[in-house]
Structures are given as structure tokens and as C-alpha cells.
Design a protein around this motif. Structure first.
Motif, PDB file in Angstrom:
ATOM      1  N   GLN A 153       0.789  -1.224   0.000  1.00 13.25           N
ATOM      2  CA  GLN A 153       0.000   0.000   0.000  1.00 13.25           C
ATOM      3  C   GLN A 153       0.830   1.288   0.000  1.00 13.25           C
ATOM      4  OE1 GLN A 153      -3.293  -0.103  -0.251  1.00 13.25           O
ATOM      5  NE2 GLN A 153      -3.455  -2.322  -0.038  1.00 13.25           N
ATOM      6  N   VAL A 163       1.889   1.651  -5.356  1.00 14.68           N
ATOM      7  CA  VAL A 163       2.350   2.570  -4.317  1.00 14.68           C
ATOM      8  C   VAL A 163       2.768   3.907  -4.915  1.00 14.68           C
ATOM      9  CG1 VAL A 163       4.245   2.967  -2.672  1.00 14.68           C
ATOM     10  CG2 VAL A 163       2.998   0.800  -2.648  1.00 14.68           C
ATOM     11  N   ARG A 214      -0.522   5.833  -6.133  1.00 12.32           N
ATOM     12  CA  ARG A 214      -1.485   6.218  -5.100  1.00 12.32           C
ATOM     13  C   ARG A 214      -1.066   7.533  -4.469  1.00 12.32           C
ATOM     14  NH1 ARG A 214      -1.174   1.929  -2.657  1.00 12.32           N
ATOM     15  NH2 ARG A 214      -2.992   0.958  -3.607  1.00 12.32           N
TER      16      ARG A 214
END
Length: 304
Positions: A133, A192, A195
């Protein structure tokens, strides 16, 4: 460790302050347990011998309590450990185990579930991590870290946020030390870098920071990017960290599994090997390390 028919020895575990007190405490705890077993004594018997409780002996043998030098000396007498070198090394470990942990200056804002990882990672020979993430904590810029921490703790005051950020910023220093620094192999999901965390400027400077770290730490930091095409191999929904230590006979591998609120640790060999296989599989399907710089530069261009 003990060879067949011989008393256990701690001389194979060096006195290395840079590894941190937790590693010394854990090694000493295991050694005291082996000494008791070698002496053929049950915890209850030992507790009576030194006028303490069986629960105290259990905490000492699992490293969940501090060691009192006089108490350890009495244990060694009970276990008939007479070798001066052994006792001197144990005294060194007791002293080292009493030093402050790396997280203690930030104790008010260090989550309980994170403390074992922070305490043990300085002793690692090699760290493998997977992050689906976010940029891994070791590698975050201050502003990126602040944005992430504020998102998770939106009601915390600025002072507490700053303390958590400062704790995160100091973790990279172990890779920069001159004495036996760990090697970090970080596998990061390609999303990652797409985002948004904060403003485009935050993302741009974060990627620039990663490029600078790869230049600064070519031997200690290895970053690999896993594309979406890895499929099921990258479908793990939480970060994984696998620690392997310099002295595996005294310090078994540790696995850290991060959850949204808390963490799980695994140190049984079967669990360690299972998660190591998962991480090795991710490394195998991720883009080669030689491509990382080019991939980061491509990602950098999207945030200009």
C-alpha cells in the motif's frame, strides 16, 4: 549453543551494542533456559533456590523482564556455570540488556505492537519486506510519513504526530552505520507510486528520496517493484517483514505481520519458512532490481 554431552555456551554470541538491548536480552534468556535444562532442573526448583517465583523464572527465560545482575549470578551458581569466560560474557549481556531500547525516547507514541520489531531490527543481518500500500516506513520522507500518520490518526495533536514521525525517521540510520549494518530487501507494489499520498509535490519528493537512497546505500538497500501482472502472488493485503539475524543459533528468525490495528509476530521455524517462501516468490515475480531506478524515474515524471 551446546554440543552433545557439553554444557551450553554463550561465547558464540558477541557483545555488539549496535544490535540493541533486545537482541542481547533475547539471547541471554534462551541461554539461561538451556542452562537450566542442562542442569536437569524444573523452573519451580530453580525459583525456590533463588527465592523467587516460577513466573519470574519464566519471564527471564523468555526475555519478558529485565535481568538483575545479582539474580543472574545466583542462577549461574545453581546451574554450576563456573567458567570465567562464560560468566564474564553473561555479565556483559546483562549490562547491555539493561540499556534503553531504540524506541524509548518516543515511548509515549510508540505502539505496543510495533515495539518488538523496532527493538530487534537493528540486530538483523537481512530484512525482507513486502509493502502493498505505501512506501516502507524505513524509506519514507518526513512529509510523506506525516501525511500517512495523520490519515491513520486524524484526531491526534500535532506534537504526538511529530513524535511518531521522528521515530520513523530514525529507523533508516541502522542501514547507515559502519558496524554490521543490516541489508534491506524491500518489495513494493507498483501501485504505491500511483497512489497519491498528500500533494503531487509530496509524492515527487518521496520518489526523489528513494532514488537518492539507492545511490547512497547501494549495498544495504535493494528495492524491487512488483507490477500488477504478478497476480495472486501480490494479492497479500498486509505488509510482511522477515528478519534474519547474524547469529541464528541464538536468535531465530522473526516475522512481523502488520494489521490495520495491531500486528502479529511469528518465530516458529515452520511459520518463518512459510513466510520466507512467500517473500521469495514475490521477489521472483517482481521486476529485477536493475530496473528499479528506471521505474522510479518513470513514476517521478507522472508527478511533475
Amino acid at each position: 549453543m551446546a554440543a552433545d554431552g557439553q554444557a551450553p555456551s554463550i561465547l558464540g554470541f558477541p557483545h555488539r551494542p549496535e544490535w540493541g538491548p533486545a537482541a542481547h536480552r533475547k539471547a541471554l534468556a534462551g541461554h539461561l533456559r538451556r542452562c537450566r535444562e542442562n542442569a536437569g532442573l524444573a523452573p519451580r526448583q530453580v525459583a525456590r533456590c533463588i527465592d523467587t517465583s516460577e513466573a519470574t523464572i519464566s519471564r527471564m527465560e523468555t526475555g519478558r523482564t529485565s535481568f538483575k545482575p545479582a539474580e543472574v549470578e545466583r542462577l549461574l551458581d545453581v546451574y554450576q556455570v563456573r567458567d570465567r569466560r562464560e560468566r564474564a560474557r553473561i555479565a556483559d549481556l546483562v549490562q547491555e540488556a539493561a540499556r534503553p531500547e531504540v524506541w524509548q525516547p518516543y515511548a509515549n507514541e510508540t505502539p505496543l505492537d510495533l515495539r518488538p520489531l523496532l527493538a530487534m531490527e537493528p540486530a538483523a543481518r537481512r530484512i525482507i519486506s513486502y509493502e502493498p500500500q505505501l512506501v516502507p516506513g524505513w524509506l519514507q520522507t518526513e512529509e510523506y510519513a506525516e501525511t500517512v500518520i495523520r490519515a491513520v490518526h486524524p484526531t491526534k495533536p500535532a506534537r504526538e504526530i511529530a513524535e511518531r514521525v521522528a521515530l520513523r525517521m530514525q529507523r533508516i540510520q541502522m542501514l547507515r552505520r559502519t558496524d554490521s549494518p543490516p541489508v534491506l530487501l524491500a518489495v513494493v507494489d507498483s501501485e504505491v507510486f500511483r497512489r497519491p499520498v498528500g500533494t503531487p509535490g509530496v509524492m515527487y519528493r518521496q520518489i526523489e528520496h528513494l532514488l537518492a537512497l539507492l545511490e547512497e546505500l547501494p549495498y544495504q538497500l535493494h528495492l524491487r517493484i512488483a507490477p500488477l501482472t504478478v497476480g495472486a502472488a501480490g494479492a497479500i493485503g498486509h505488509p510482511i517483514v522477515h528478519l534474519r539475524f547474524f547469529t541464528t543459533e541464538y536468535l531465530p528468525d522473526m516475522v512481523y505481520l502488520e494489521q490495520y490495528e495491531g500486528a502479529i509476530y511469528r518465530d516458529k521455524p515452520s511459520d518463518s519458512e512459510r513466510y520466507l517462501a512467500i517473500l521469495n516468490n514475490l521477489c521472483g515475480v517482481a521486476n529485477p532490481a536493475e530496473q528499479t531506478r528506471a521505474l522510479l524515474e518513470q513514476a517521478l515524471a507522472t508527478w511533475r
